[in-house]
Design a protein around this motif. Structure first.
Motif, short mmCIF file in Angstrom:
data_model
loop_
_atom_site.label_atom_id
_atom_site.label_comp_id
_atom_site.label_asym_id
_atom_site.label_seq_id
_atom_site.Cartn_x
_atom_site.Cartn_y
_atom_site.Cartn_z
N GLU A 37 59.39 21.01 -2.23
CA GLU A 37 60.82 20.93 -1.87
C GLU A 37 61.09 19.73 -1.00
OE1 GLU A 37 63.39 22.90 -3.02
OE2 GLU A 37 61.88 23.74 -4.35
N ILE B 70 54.97 24.93 -1.86
CA ILE B 70 56.43 24.93 -2.10
C ILE B 70 57.13 24.01 -1.08
CG2 ILE B 70 58.50 26.37 -2.04
CD1 ILE B 70 56.76 28.68 -3.16
N GLU C 123 50.18 28.55 -1.31
CA GLU C 123 51.34 28.57 -2.20
C GLU C 123 52.61 28.13 -1.44
OE1 GLU C 123 52.71 32.36 -3.51
OE2 GLU C 123 54.39 31.43 -4.55
N PHE C 124 52.76 28.75 -0.22
CA PHE C 124 53.96 28.45 0.56
C PHE C 124 53.99 27.00 0.99
CE2 PHE C 124 55.05 33.06 2.12
CZ PHE C 124 55.19 33.46 0.80
N LEU D 177 62.88 25.50 5.19
CA LEU D 177 63.15 26.25 6.43
C LEU D 177 62.56 27.67 6.34
CD1 LEU D 177 64.75 25.59 9.05
CD2 LEU D 177 66.69 26.82 8.02
N GLY D 178 62.89 28.32 5.22
CA GLY D 178 62.46 29.72 5.03
C GLY D 178 60.94 29.87 5.03
N PHE D 179 60.25 29.02 4.19
CA PHE D 179 58.79 29.17 4.09
C PHE D 179 58.09 28.76 5.37
CE2 PHE D 179 59.64 29.28 -0.53
CZ PHE D 179 58.92 30.44 -0.82
N SER E 299 59.31 28.91 8.44
CA SER E 299 59.47 29.94 9.49
C SER E 299 58.62 31.19 9.15
CB SER E 299 60.94 30.29 9.70
OG SER E 299 61.41 31.02 8.58
N THR E 300 58.49 31.49 7.84
CA THR E 300 57.67 32.61 7.40
C THR E 300 56.20 32.37 7.77
OG1 THR E 300 59.15 33.05 5.56
CG2 THR E 300 56.92 33.97 5.39
N SER F 64 64.53 26.35 1.31
CA SER F 64 63.15 26.75 1.04
C SER F 64 62.21 26.27 2.13
CB SER F 64 62.68 26.15 -0.30
OG SER F 64 63.45 26.71 -1.34
N ASP G 144 54.22 34.74 10.00
CA ASP G 144 53.32 35.67 9.32
C ASP G 144 51.93 35.10 9.01
OD1 ASP G 144 55.54 37.23 9.33
OD2 ASP G 144 55.97 36.99 7.17
N ASP H 200 48.94 37.31 8.90
CA ASP H 200 48.91 38.39 7.93
C ASP H 200 48.66 37.91 6.50
OD1 ASP H 200 49.68 39.78 10.15
OD2 ASP H 200 51.82 39.81 9.60
N LEU H 201 48.94 36.61 6.30
CA LEU H 201 48.88 36.11 4.93
C LEU H 201 47.49 35.68 4.53
CD1 LEU H 201 52.09 33.93 5.04
CD2 LEU H 201 51.78 36.08 3.79
N THR I 186 48.21 32.69 -0.49
CA THR I 186 49.66 32.69 -0.27
C THR I 186 50.07 31.57 0.66
OG1 THR I 186 49.52 35.10 -0.48
CG2 THR I 186 51.61 34.20 0.30
#
Lengths: 738, 124
Positions: A558, A554, A550-551, A530-532, A534-535, A528, A539, A542-543, A547
């Motif tokens: 985590e 998280i 929120e990310f 790593l994913g968030f 890198s997102t 999570s 991004d 754009d976000l 959001t």
């Protein structure tokens, strides 16, 4: 023939009665006995009867004439002097009679005086002749060699024994000097002493080494005495001799054999002895003196065999000696011998009776010093004892069985305890009976194999008397002696070892599971984060703000989860290595537990689990490490939430109970399988149902237990009636007065 | 709902995972339906047919492997492309997963782009 003291008897033969009466009268007057006959035939008959000392014989008689009777007497060798009486006085006739052997010839008329003298002389001459004859016969027939010499040594008489001994006949010896017998073996002084002795008139006795006519030498035992006649000077020497060559040879042989025995006995290193029937030592060889330290002087002063034994042995020695002397078969005996200086040493005595003329005359024996043998025996016994002790002291069960049959012959104490059999039971058993049915053979295969080959070791399983199966490692050795072939088995109980091996395997498995679990639990939050992140990096333009928050939230959550996971792992590692130090102080658990429980509220809400707290019923104090206590609450509540399905509830409550703080957490989960109630507190232990995996490190409850124990408390898990589990922690209450 | 959009069923008990994959797939133009475990996912499948299933392995109630086996028993559902997405790295489970799902097996942690590439390849 008359003998002295007995009356001589005269036989008168005359046909003239007047003459018979006259002669009888004269004879009787002389004190002799008389028998008168009137003719020659009667005279012969009387002579044949014997018992007459003189015959007075008339020449002319009817029947046998006087001449014929005379001839009869001479021819038949009667020692009877015959006095002839003639009426004619014929000279030729007289000469004829004398020649025939008549003693005297008288002519009628007979002069009384003349007759008396003639009878007396005839009687005495007859006596002398008899004596000479007797002595001569005695000398002639004597087995002793007799020689008579004159004073110069010239031989005058020898008897047949002399001839037999020397080889010289009487004729050859007569006139020779006795020195024909000299062998040259004796010194001149020897002969000088001999001659001086006998010429002095004394008797000489001694042994001659003489020479026979054949040149052969021989030994004679001789007695030489001077002979005097009519008490005047010495006229002759009489030598009585006996051939002692054989005797001397025997004597020498005997002496030689005795010497040989003595020499041999002296060569022996062991004492050899002889005693009389009272036990007095009559002989000892050199070793006897050397070994016991006695001197020949001690020996001559009298030494009893008992003295060479230690005092306490003497009674037994006496008994055994007595037995042997009386002919009993007594075996060789061992005794403690004692030297003159008191030194003692062990001996083995062999003895046998000495027989003389069929009688026991004493004992003869040999004494063997068995010090060395005793020492060897002792060291052998010591060794045996040592190995026996070792055998008994071995902590493993040791059983010895016959290599051929498998029959159990020996065992140690541990074996009795290990197998549970009594001595008596084991003694009657075969080695095969120590094994469970599936391995039971008599003897087992590996045993037979071993008996045929060598030492070895095998892992197998035995069965005790009570039927318990025990894993063992059997080390075996083949022990061969001259008499036996045996197999020695050392049984080592390896069930503990096996168990600990299993435990190690189990630990390895748990550790692997742990690593696997930990890595899974680490990867999930990491994924999570790593994913968030890198997102967001890519991004973020754009976000919208919401959001992004929120990310970031998280990522934070985590990261926190990751951190607590790492903390768990570190905590259990520290507990594992014993490095955790709890900083205890008196505190109110309600505060600590309340904080912890509230921090779990988010997790509960997230899972839609209702978390109910009931913490403030009683005021109390415990001596505890606040952080640790918080950890207990978090772990238990986290665990409860994890197993409680959404919509369920988790209830935590705190009360006092019998001097303890009682903190319980109950859930609406599936409950805990009864078998796992104890195990769930073990490290890495996870209750897993088929097809279901619960996330977690498997450390939470384990940490709880460690902490509670460190606070002198306890933790237990139970299933609630109506479903769900309840965990109860008890920690002793703290009281400020102690 | 645009008819051209493919529907992907994301099965994971972790909310953050569902959110992350959901975001990435939606951004790439897919329609995303999420489920918290195998049982939940099965229920979704009874109502509509997803074009691809992206499924975690370790989940409560019904794990990914059990869920996959259930799908394989079903005539229609077994043809739906199926990709495992798991943090499990134990060999046996990976082997089992690959057997059950020849199309793909992705090990967490992984970049969202890698997931997208696998999804695109499976749907092509």
């Amino acid at each position: 023939m008359h003998s002295s003291g007995e009356k001589a008897t005269v036989l008168i033969a005359d046909d003239n009665s007047v003459m018979r009466t006259f002669a009888s009268h004269v004879v009787e007057k002389l004190g002799y006995g008389v028998v008168a006959v009137s003719n020659g035939d009667d005279a012969v008959a009387r002579i044949e009867e014997g018992g007459y000392d003189v015959l007075l014989l008339d020449l002319s008689m009817p029947g046998k004439s006087g001449i014929e009777v005379l001839e009869y007497v001479v021819e038949h060798g009667y020692h009877l002097p015959v006095v002839m009486i003639s009426g004619t006085g014929d000279i030729e006739q007289a000469v004829h009679c004398i020649k025939l052997g008549a003693y005297e010839y008288l002519t009628k008329p007979i002069d009384t005086n003349r007759l008396e003298i003639t009878l007396k002389n005839a009687l005495s001459e007859s006596d002398l002749k008899q004596k000479v004859k007797l002595l001569t016969a005695a000398m002639e027939q004597s087995p002793v060699s007799i020689a008579i010499t004159d004073t110069e040594g010239s031989i005058e008489y020898v008897n047949p024994s002399f001839s037999r001994n020397t080889g010289y006949s009487r004729e050859e010896a007569m006139g020779e000097n006795v020195n024909i017998l000299k062998s040259g073996e004796h010194s001149d002084a020897f002969y000088k002493e001999l001659w001086e002795t006998i010429t002095r008139g004394e008797v000489w006795q001694g042994e001659f080494h003489n020479k026979k006519k054949s040149g052969e030498l021989f030994w004679e035992q001789a007695v030489i005495s001077p002979v005097t006649i009519d008490a005047r000077e010495i006229s002759y020497f009489l030598a009585l001799k006996e051939d002692i060559t054989e005797q001397k040879r025997n004597r020498e042989a005997l002496a030689e054999s005795e010497q040989r025995f003595r020499d041999l006995a002296d060569l022996l290193p062991q004492p050899v002895f002889e005693t009389d029937v009272r036990g007095n030592v009559t002989y000892s060889n050199r070793a006897g003196f050397d070994v016991f330290g006695y001197t020949p002087d001690d020996f001559h002063n009298g030494l009893n065999a008992l003295q060479i034994y230690a005092p306490e042995e003497r009674e037994r020695v006496r008994e055994n000696m007595g037995g042997r002397l009386s002919g009993s078969d007594v075996p060789p005996n061992e005794y403690t011998a004692q030297k003159k200086d008191g030194t003692r040493f062990p001996v083995l005595v062999y003895s046998a009776p000495i027989m003389r003329k069929g009688e026991v005359a004493g004992l003869r024996g040999i004494i063997l010093d068995i010090t060395h043998r005793k020492r060897v025996e002792q060291s052998l016994r010591d060794n045996q004892e040592k190995y026996r002790n070792l055998f008994q002291a071995v902590p493993d069960a040791v059983v010895v069985a016959d290599a051929d049959t498998g029959a159990i012959v020996e065992w140690n104490r541990t074996a009795l305890l290990f197998f549970g059999y009594s001595e008596k039971e084991l003694a009657a058993m075969n080695i095969g009976a120590l094994y469970p049915d599936d391995l039971r053979e008599e003897p087992p295969g590996y045993f037979r194999e071993l008996a045929a080959t060598k030492n070895g070791s095998v892992q197998t399983r035995i069965m005790t008397r009570d039927g318990f199966l025990v894993d063992v490692d059997v080390s075996t050795a083949l022990v061969e002696t001259a008499r036996h072939k045996r197999v020695l088995g050392i049984f080592r109980d390896i069930s503990e070892q096996k168990k600990s091996e299993q435990l190690i395997q189990e630990n390895i498995r748990l550790k692997n599971d742990f690593i696997s679990n930990v890595s899974h639990e680490l990867r999930t939050p990491l994924f999570s984060i790593l994913g968030f992140s890198s997102t967001l990096l890519r991004d973020r333009d754009d976000l919208d703000r919401e959001t992004v928050d929120e990310f970031l939230g998280i990522i934070h959550e985590e990261s926190t989860r990751l951190a607590s996971l790492i903390e768990d792992v570190l905590t259990i590692s520290r507990i594992d290595s014993g490095k955790v130090v709890f900083k205890k102080s008196p505190l109110d658990p309600a505060e600590i537990l309340g904080t912890a429980c509230r921090s779990m509220k988010i997790r509960a809400d997230e899972k839609q689990v209702d978390l109910l707290l009931n913490l403030y019923g009683n005021a109390m104090q415990v001596l505890a490490d606040g952080d640790a206590l918080k950890q207990v609450a978090i772990n238990l509540i986290g665990n409860a939430i994890k197993f409680t399905p959404p919509g369920g509830g988790v209830r935590a409550s705190l009360v006092t109970e019998n001097g303890f703080m009682r903190f319980s957490v109950q859930d609406d989960g599936p409950g805990i399988p009864e078998d796992d109630l104890e195990k769930i507190f073990d490290k890495f232990y996870r209750v897993e149902k088929p097809g279901e995996e619960i996330e977690g490190t498997g450390l939470g409850l384990s940490i709880v237990r460690e902490i509670v124990h460190a606070h002198g408390g306890s933790v237990e898990a139970k299933n609630r009636e109506g479903g769900g589990a309840i965990f109860i922690v008890r920690i002793p209450l703290f009281s400020s007065n102690g | 709902m645009e008819p051209s959009r493919k529907t992907i069923l994301v099965v994971d008990d972790q909310p953050s995972t569902r959110r992350l994959i959901g975001y990435a797939l939606e951004k790439a133009g897919y329609r995303v339906v999420t489920a918290v475990n195998g049982l939940d996912a099965l229920e979704h499948c009874s109502r509509f047919l997803p074009d691809l299933i992206l499924c975690d392995i370790m989940m409560p109630e019904m794990n990914g492997l059990e869920f996959r086996e259930k799908l394989l028993e079903h005539q229609t559902l077994k043809t739906v492309p199926f990709v495992f997405l798991s943090a499990r790295a134990q060999t046996e489970e990976v082997l089992e997963a690959r057997k059950l799902s020849p199309q793909g097996y992705i090990t967490k942690p992984v970049e969202p782009d890698t997931i997208l590439e696998t999804v695109k390849r499976c749907l092509a």
